[in-house]
Design a protein around this motif. Sequence first.
Motif, short mmCIF file in Angstrom:
data_model
loop_
_atom_site.label_atom_id
_atom_site.label_comp_id
_atom_site.label_asym_id
_atom_site.label_seq_id
_atom_site.Cartn_x
_atom_site.Cartn_y
_atom_site.Cartn_z
N PHE A 264 22.04 4.88 11.31
CA PHE A 264 22.33 3.67 10.55
C PHE A 264 21.09 2.78 10.46
O PHE A 264 20.58 2.32 11.47
CB PHE A 264 23.46 2.93 11.29
N TYR A 265 20.61 2.55 9.24
CA TYR A 265 19.41 1.74 9.00
C TYR A 265 19.69 0.58 8.04
O TYR A 265 18.88 0.28 7.19
CB TYR A 265 18.30 2.62 8.41
N LEU A 266 20.83 -0.05 8.15
CA LEU A 266 21.18 -1.17 7.28
C LEU A 266 20.68 -2.46 7.94
O LEU A 266 20.91 -2.68 9.13
CB LEU A 266 22.69 -1.23 7.09
N GLU A 267 19.99 -3.29 7.18
CA GLU A 267 19.41 -4.53 7.70
C GLU A 267 19.69 -5.69 6.75
O GLU A 267 19.83 -5.48 5.53
CB GLU A 267 17.88 -4.39 7.84
N PRO A 268 19.72 -6.92 7.27
CA PRO A 268 19.85 -8.08 6.38
C PRO A 268 18.67 -8.16 5.40
O PRO A 268 17.53 -7.88 5.77
CB PRO A 268 19.84 -9.28 7.33
N VAL A 269 18.97 -8.55 4.18
CA VAL A 269 17.92 -8.77 3.18
C VAL A 269 17.35 -10.16 3.43
O VAL A 269 18.09 -11.14 3.52
CB VAL A 269 18.49 -8.66 1.75
N GLU A 270 16.03 -10.23 3.58
CA GLU A 270 15.34 -11.50 3.81
C GLU A 270 14.51 -11.83 2.57
O GLU A 270 13.47 -11.22 2.33
CB GLU A 270 14.43 -11.38 5.04
N ARG A 271 14.97 -12.76 1.79
CA ARG A 271 14.30 -13.09 0.53
C ARG A 271 13.19 -14.12 0.71
O ARG A 271 12.32 -14.24 -0.14
CB ARG A 271 15.31 -13.59 -0.48
N ASP A 272 13.22 -14.88 1.79
CA ASP A 272 12.27 -15.97 1.97
C ASP A 272 11.29 -15.72 3.11
O ASP A 272 10.85 -16.65 3.76
CB ASP A 272 13.02 -17.28 2.23
N THR A 273 10.92 -14.47 3.35
CA THR A 273 9.98 -14.17 4.42
C THR A 273 8.58 -14.01 3.87
O THR A 273 8.37 -14.00 2.66
CB THR A 273 10.40 -12.90 5.18
N ALA A 274 7.65 -13.86 4.76
CA ALA A 274 6.25 -13.73 4.38
C ALA A 274 5.99 -12.44 3.58
O ALA A 274 6.81 -11.52 3.57
CB ALA A 274 5.38 -13.74 5.63
N ASP A 275 4.83 -12.38 2.95
CA ASP A 275 4.47 -11.23 2.13
C ASP A 275 4.03 -10.05 2.99
O ASP A 275 4.02 -10.11 4.22
CB ASP A 275 3.40 -11.60 1.10
N VAL A 276 3.65 -8.96 2.34
CA VAL A 276 3.30 -7.73 3.03
C VAL A 276 2.11 -7.92 3.96
O VAL A 276 2.06 -7.33 5.05
CB VAL A 276 3.07 -6.57 2.03
#
Length: 150
Positions: free
Chosen positions: A121-133
Motif C-alpha cells: 500500500f503506497y497511498l499518501e495524502p496529496v500536498e498541494r502547498d509544499t515546497a518544490d522539487v
Amino acid sequence: MDTPDGVDRLPDGPVRRMFSATQRHDLDAMMAEFADDYVNITPNHPARSFTGSAQVRKNWSALFAGIPDMTVTVLDSAPGTGGKVWVEWGSRGTRLDGSAVEQAGVAIFSVRGEQIATVRFYLEPVERDTADVNAAVQAVTGAGPEGARP
C-alpha cells in the motif's frame, strides 16, 4: 468506454469488485473480497502494516463515517505476475469538519483464489502547498541547493 471512476480499467475479479463496492460505500460487499488472513504491507510506514480483515473493516468504517462523500478513482491498472494487480488510484472527499482531503498512490494487490490476500500500500495524502522539487531533494540529501553541504 471508461467509467468516470475508472473501475472498468480493473480486471474482472476481487479487486474490481472491491473498488466497485468502495464507490457504493458498501462495507459488507467490500469485506467479502478480503481473505480473513489478509496482509497489508505499508513499506513507507512499516508501523502501519497489519494482518487480518477485521482491521480492514475498522479502517473503512472510519473512512466512510469521517468522509461521507468520499469517492475513489482508478487512474490505471496493470496485471502482474503471480496473481498481482497493480492499481494507481486516489480518493477525495470532505471531512466532517468541512476540510477537503485527497490521497493518491499505488496499491499492488495479490489475489489468492477469489479473494484479496495481500496488498503493498503506497497511498499518501496529496500536498498541494509544499515546497518544490529542489527543496524536496535538499531535504532528502541534507545538501545545499547546488549539492554542496552547507
